[in-house]
Design an enzyme around this catalytic site. Structure first.
Site, mmCIF file in Angstrom:
data_model
loop_
_atom_site.group_PDB
_atom_site.id
_atom_site.type_symbol
_atom_site.label_atom_id
_atom_site.label_comp_id
_atom_site.label_asym_id
_atom_site.label_seq_id
_atom_site.Cartn_x
_atom_site.Cartn_y
_atom_site.Cartn_z
ATOM 1 N N TRP A 1 3.525 -1.131 4.152
ATOM 2 C CA TRP A 1 5.666 -1.972 5.526
ATOM 3 C C TRP A 1 5.963 -2.959 4.372
ATOM 4 O O TRP A 1 7.585 -2.844 4.828
ATOM 5 C CB TRP A 1 4.875 -1.995 6.577
ATOM 6 C CG TRP A 1 4.067 -3.104 6.379
ATOM 7 C CD1 TRP A 1 2.773 -2.895 6.664
ATOM 8 C CD2 TRP A 1 4.272 -5.476 6.028
ATOM 9 N NE1 TRP A 1 1.618 -4.177 6.531
ATOM 10 C CE2 TRP A 1 2.750 -5.546 6.629
ATOM 11 C CE3 TRP A 1 4.850 -6.012 5.459
ATOM 12 C CZ2 TRP A 1 2.022 -6.857 5.855
ATOM 13 C CZ3 TRP A 1 4.155 -6.746 5.326
ATOM 14 C CH2 TRP A 1 3.136 -7.780 5.073
ATOM 15 N N LYS B 1 2.717 9.086 5.410
ATOM 16 C CA LYS B 1 2.322 8.699 6.270
ATOM 17 C C LYS B 1 2.510 7.203 6.066
ATOM 18 O O LYS B 1 1.838 6.779 5.557
ATOM 19 C CB LYS B 1 0.688 8.873 6.816
ATOM 20 C CG LYS B 1 0.338 8.218 8.108
ATOM 21 C CD LYS B 1 -1.023 7.761 8.282
ATOM 22 C CE LYS B 1 -0.694 6.626 8.114
ATOM 23 N NZ LYS B 1 -0.922 5.718 8.525
ATOM 24 N N PRO B 2 3.584 6.943 6.185
ATOM 25 C CA PRO B 2 3.898 5.636 6.140
ATOM 26 C C PRO B 2 3.512 4.727 7.633
ATOM 27 O O PRO B 2 3.034 5.079 8.558
ATOM 28 C CB PRO B 2 5.583 5.565 6.734
ATOM 29 C CG PRO B 2 6.332 6.903 6.700
ATOM 30 C CD PRO B 2 5.105 7.639 7.535
ATOM 31 N N ASP B 3 3.677 3.470 6.990
ATOM 32 C CA ASP B 3 3.359 2.593 7.787
ATOM 33 C C ASP B 3 3.656 2.471 9.163
ATOM 34 O O ASP B 3 4.873 2.398 8.929
ATOM 35 C CB ASP B 3 3.645 1.300 7.442
ATOM 36 C CG ASP B 3 2.639 0.001 8.613
ATOM 37 O OD1 ASP B 3 1.219 -0.530 8.323
ATOM 38 O OD2 ASP B 3 3.587 -1.195 9.161
ATOM 39 N N GLY C 1 -1.867 -0.242 0.070
ATOM 40 C CA GLY C 1 -2.369 -1.066 0.878
ATOM 41 C C GLY C 1 -3.345 -2.413 0.333
ATOM 42 O O GLY C 1 -3.785 -2.505 -0.604
ATOM 43 N N SER C 2 -4.939 -2.250 1.161
ATOM 44 C CA SER C 2 -5.036 -3.627 1.129
ATOM 45 C C SER C 2 -6.656 -2.928 0.386
ATOM 46 O O SER C 2 -6.787 -1.569 0.523
ATOM 47 C CB SER C 2 -6.057 -3.783 2.589
ATOM 48 O OG SER C 2 -7.138 -2.860 2.663
ATOM 49 N N GLU D 1 -3.028 1.625 -5.358
ATOM 50 C CA GLU D 1 -2.636 0.273 -5.812
ATOM 51 C C GLU D 1 -3.003 -1.321 -4.531
ATOM 52 O O GLU D 1 -2.688 -1.006 -3.653
ATOM 53 C CB GLU D 1 -1.294 0.574 -5.586
ATOM 54 C CG GLU D 1 -0.520 -1.747 -6.001
ATOM 55 C CD GLU D 1 1.183 -1.717 -6.164
ATOM 56 O OE1 GLU D 1 1.667 -2.577 -6.148
ATOM 57 O OE2 GLU D 1 1.562 -0.914 -6.879
ATOM 58 N N LEU D 2 -3.848 -1.917 -4.966
ATOM 59 C CA LEU D 2 -4.522 -2.248 -3.835
ATOM 60 C C LEU D 2 -4.374 -3.921 -3.695
ATOM 61 O O LEU D 2 -3.357 -4.026 -4.252
ATOM 62 C CB LEU D 2 -6.138 -1.559 -3.924
ATOM 63 C CG LEU D 2 -6.635 -1.177 -4.120
ATOM 64 C CD1 LEU D 2 -7.921 -0.418 -4.279
ATOM 65 C CD2 LEU D 2 -5.922 -0.298 -2.674
ATOM 66 N N CYS E 1 2.816 -7.067 -3.447
ATOM 67 C CA CYS E 1 1.799 -6.665 -3.995
ATOM 68 C C CYS E 1 1.057 -8.030 -5.198
ATOM 69 O O CYS E 1 0.128 -8.241 -5.525
ATOM 70 C CB CYS E 1 1.101 -4.922 -3.984
ATOM 71 S SG CYS E 1 1.407 -4.607 -2.907
ATOM 72 N N GLU F 1 -6.430 -12.740 -0.426
ATOM 73 C CA GLU F 1 -4.724 -12.658 -0.452
ATOM 74 C C GLU F 1 -4.187 -13.526 0.341
ATOM 75 O O GLU F 1 -5.198 -12.648 1.960
ATOM 76 C CB GLU F 1 -4.686 -11.003 -0.823
ATOM 77 C CG GLU F 1 -3.338 -10.926 -1.218
ATOM 78 C CD GLU F 1 -3.163 -9.570 -1.409
ATOM 79 O OE1 GLU F 1 -2.415 -9.353 -1.951
ATOM 80 O OE2 GLU F 1 -4.688 -8.227 -0.877
#
Length: 537
Positions: A177, A201-203, A252-253, A274-275, A308, A406
Site C-alpha cells: 500500500w 494482487k494489490p494491497d 512487503g514484510s 523487496e523486504l 522501504c 523497523e
C-alpha cells in the site's frame, strides 16, 4: 474522476471541498464500476475501502477466491501465448504510450493515490515519475537486453552458440500500500516487456490506484487479458498466487517474504523479494551540515516514513553532531503536516489505525526506556485521523523496540560516533541490508565508506532518490531485506529463462578422422593449451 461539488449530498459533512483539504473525495460511480469490474472475483463479497485522509468511504471492492486466482492465471496464460510472439519492439511501443498516458493523467492518478494512501501530493508525484521512468527505460533498452546473443563455442569456427531469452510465462505480483502506483506497476512493466503476462494482487487499501494503472496500460495498447487483477486478504489468496505463478514478485514484510520464498522453493520457481529495512545514514566529519540536514529530512520523513528505503538510524560524527542536530531539528519543525490532496503538505498521513498504533507504540516505548524526543512524538488527530508528527529521538538503545525493529513511520533515531570504522560496524548491525546513505564533502572517501556498508543500495550525499530514480541501476536488498533485484538489466532478465542453442559444424565433439580415444584426448589437450596461449576464455 471528480471531486464533489459544494452541496453534493455525497460530501462527508458540511465541508466545502474547495476550501477544506479533508473534504470527501468521490469517484464517478461509472468509473469505479469500470475499475473494479477488472477484478476476477465471483464470490459476491466486497470489502469497503476508506480514505485515511478523513475516513470517508471510497469504494466497495469485489473479493476473489482461490478459484478466481486460478481463473485469472488461466486467462493470463492464454493472452501470454500471443504476447510472447509479439516483437519486442512492438511491446516497447506499448510502454512508450503508457509513459505518455501516465504523465497526461498525472493529476487524476495523484488524487487517487492521496485519497487511498493518505500521502502528501509531492510524494504521490514521486510515483508518477518512477513509473514513467521505468516504462521509458525498458521500452528503450528492453529489445537490446532481450536480443539473441552469440557467445564463444567450445571449438572456434566449429561450434556456434546462441543464447536466447525465453519469457517465464505468467508472473505473480503482490504489491504493498505504501507506493500503490509504482509498486503495483514497476515490476509488471518489466515482466510484460520480457513477454510475460501478469496476475496482480494489490494491497486491499489501495486497489483503485492499482486498477487505474492497469487501465492506463490497456489504453496504451496492452491486450486486456494480459494483466489480470485479483483482490483479497493475503492469507486467503496469496498462497494461490504463489501456487499458479511461474515467477513471483513481492514487496512487503520480511516475515511474509520468507513464507513466499518457501512456497516458491517448494515449486522450484524463482522469486524477487523487496523486504524490510532499518536503514542507516552516516554523516561524516567533513559533511556539509546544511546539505546533510536537508537530506536527512527527506530520507526520514518522505511519505511519512512509510518507505522501504526510508532512513531510521542516523550516525553523526562528533565533529558535526551539535550543528547537525540543530539544523535537522529546525528543518523538521518547519515541515507542514496534513491530510489532503493539495500541494504544499510536506508530511502526509499514515495509512491506517494499525500503522498509527505501531508508530505510537515505538515512540512511547523509547521514551519509557529513557530516550529523549527532540521534536515531534505526537499523534495529530486535528489534522487527520492518522497524522503523526515527524519525530527525532536521541538516546535510543537496544532495550527499545525501535532500536532494531523497523518502525515504518516518521521516526528516526540519532547516534553519535567518534570512530568512522565503528560507525560502519554499527550501521551494519542487525539482519537488514536494504538502503543506506553517506554524507561527506570528500565524495571519493564517502564512496569508499559506502562500499563497506552491507546494503543493496547506498546513496552518497542523498537519502534514497539517487538510486531509486536511476532505473538503469539494480535495486534490492541483502540479507533479510530480500532477494533479487528490480531495475536495470537484472530487473528485466529475472523474468526470462536463458536458453543456449549450439550448432556443431563439420566435426563432432568426439573421436573422428581416424583418431581413437587416446589420440583424440591428446589432440584435445594440445588444443586446450593452444587456446590458453592465445588468450581465449
Amino acid at each position: 474522476m471528480t471531486a464533489p461539488r459544494p452541496g453534493d449530498p455525497l460530501l462527508d459533512g458540511p465541508h466545502d471541498p474547495e476550501h477544506d483539504p479533508r473534504a470527501s473525495y468521490v469517484l464517478e460511480p461509472s468509473h469505479v464500476a469500470s475499475l473494479t469490474g477488472r477484478i476476477v472475483a465471483t464470490t459476491g463479497r466486497t470489502a469497503e475501502v476508506r480514505s485515511p485522509v478523513n475516513d470517508a468511504p471510497l469504494a466497495h471492492v469485489p473479493q476473489s477466491s482461490p478459484e478466481d486466482v486460478a481463473e485469472a492465471f488461466a486467462r493470463a496464460r492464454t493472452a501470454q501465448q500471443v504476447w510472447a510472439g509479439t516483437p519486442a519492439e512492438a511491446r516497447a511501443e506499448v510502454l512508450l504510450r503508457f509513459h505518455d498516458l501516465v504523465l497526461e493523467r498525472a493529476e487524476e492518478v495523484m488524487d487517487l493515490i492521496c485519497w487511498e494512501s493518505g500521502k502528501a501530493r509531492t510524494h504521490a508525484f514521486d510515483e508518477i515519475g518512477h513509473v514513467a521512468l521505468t516504462a521509458r527505460y525498458y521500452a528503450r533498452t528492453g529489445a537490446g537486453t532481450l536480443a539473441r546473443r552469440r557467445v564463444p563455442g567450445v571449438v572456434p569456427g566449429l561450434t556456434r552458440v546462441e543464447v536466447n531469452r525465453v519469457a517465464k510465462g505468467v508472473v505473480g505480483v503482490i504489491s504493498p500500500w505504501n507506493y500503490p502506483f509504482t509498486m503495483a506497476l514497476c515490476d509488471g512493466v518489466a515482466a510484460v516487456m520480457a513477454g510475460n503476462a501478469v496476475v496482480l494482487k494489490p494491497d486491499a487499501q489501495t486497489m483503485l490506484t492499482a486498477l487505474l494503472g492497469v487501465e492506463l496500460l490497456e489504453l496504451a495498447g496492452a491486450p486486456r487479458g494480459l494483466w489480470q487483477v485479483v483482490a483479497g486478504p493475503g492469507p486467503e489468496i496469496g498462497g494461490a498466487v504463489v501456487a499458479h505463478a511461474d515467477y513471483v514478485c513481492f514487496t512487503g514484510s520480511t516475515a511474509t517474504g520468507r513464507r513466499i520464498a518457501a512456497g516458491c522453493a517448494e515449486r522450484l520457481i524463482g522469486c524477487s523479494l523487496e523486504l524490510g529495512g532499518k536503514n542507516p545514514m552516516l554523516v561524516l566529519a567533513d559533511a556539509d551540515v546544511e546539505r546533510a540536514a536537508e537530506g536527512a529530512v527527506r530520507a526520514s520523513f518522505s511519505n511519512a516514513g512509510q518507505l522501504c528505503v526510508s532512513t531510521e538510524r542516523i550516525f553523526v560524527a562528533d565533529a558535526v553532531y551539535e550543528a547537525f542536530v540543530d539544523r535537522f531539528v529546525a528543518r523538521t519543525q518547519a515541515l507542514s503536516l496534513g491530510a489532503g490532496t493539495g500541494w504544499g503538505i510536506d508530511v502526509g498521513s499514515l495509512v491506517s489505525a494499525a500503522q498509527l498504533e505501531k508508530v505510537t507504540a515505538h515512540v512511547d516505548d523509547a521514551v519509557a526506556h529513557g530516550a529523549a524526543v527532540l521534536t515531534g512524538g505526537r499523534h495529530r488527530p486535528d489534522l487527520g485521523p492518522y497524522v503523526f508528527e515527524p519525530t527525532i529521538l536521541e538516546g535510543v538503545n537496544p532495550s527499545m523496540a525501535c532500536f532494531a525493529e523497523e518502525t515504518f513511520g516518521p521516526v528516526v533515531a540519532l547516534h553519535r560516533f567518534t570512530d568512522e570504522a565503528d560507525a560502519v560496524a554499527r550501521a551494519n548491525e542487525g539482519d537488514f541490508g536494504l538502503n543506506a546513505a553517506v554524507f561527506g564533502r570528500d565524495a571519493a572517501h564517502a564512496r569508499r565508506v559506502a562500499r563497506a556498508l552491507h546494503c543493496g543500495t547506498v546513496n552518497v550525499n542523498e537519502g534514497f532518490a539517487a538510486t531509486f530514480g536511476s532505473i538503469a541501476a539494480p535495486m534490492g536488498g541483502m540479507r533479510s531485506s530480500g532477494l533479487g533485484r528490480r531495475q536495470g538489466a537484472e530487473g528485466l532478465l529475472r523474468f526470462t529463462e536463458s536458453q543456449s542453442v549450439a550448432t556443431q559444424r563439420l566435426l563432432p565433439l568426439a573421436p573422428s578422422l581416424g583418431l581413437d580415444d587416446r589420440r583424440y584426448a591428446v589432440a584435445l589437450t594440445a588444443a586446450l593449451r593452444a587456446m590458453k596461449r592465445l588468450g581465449r576464455a
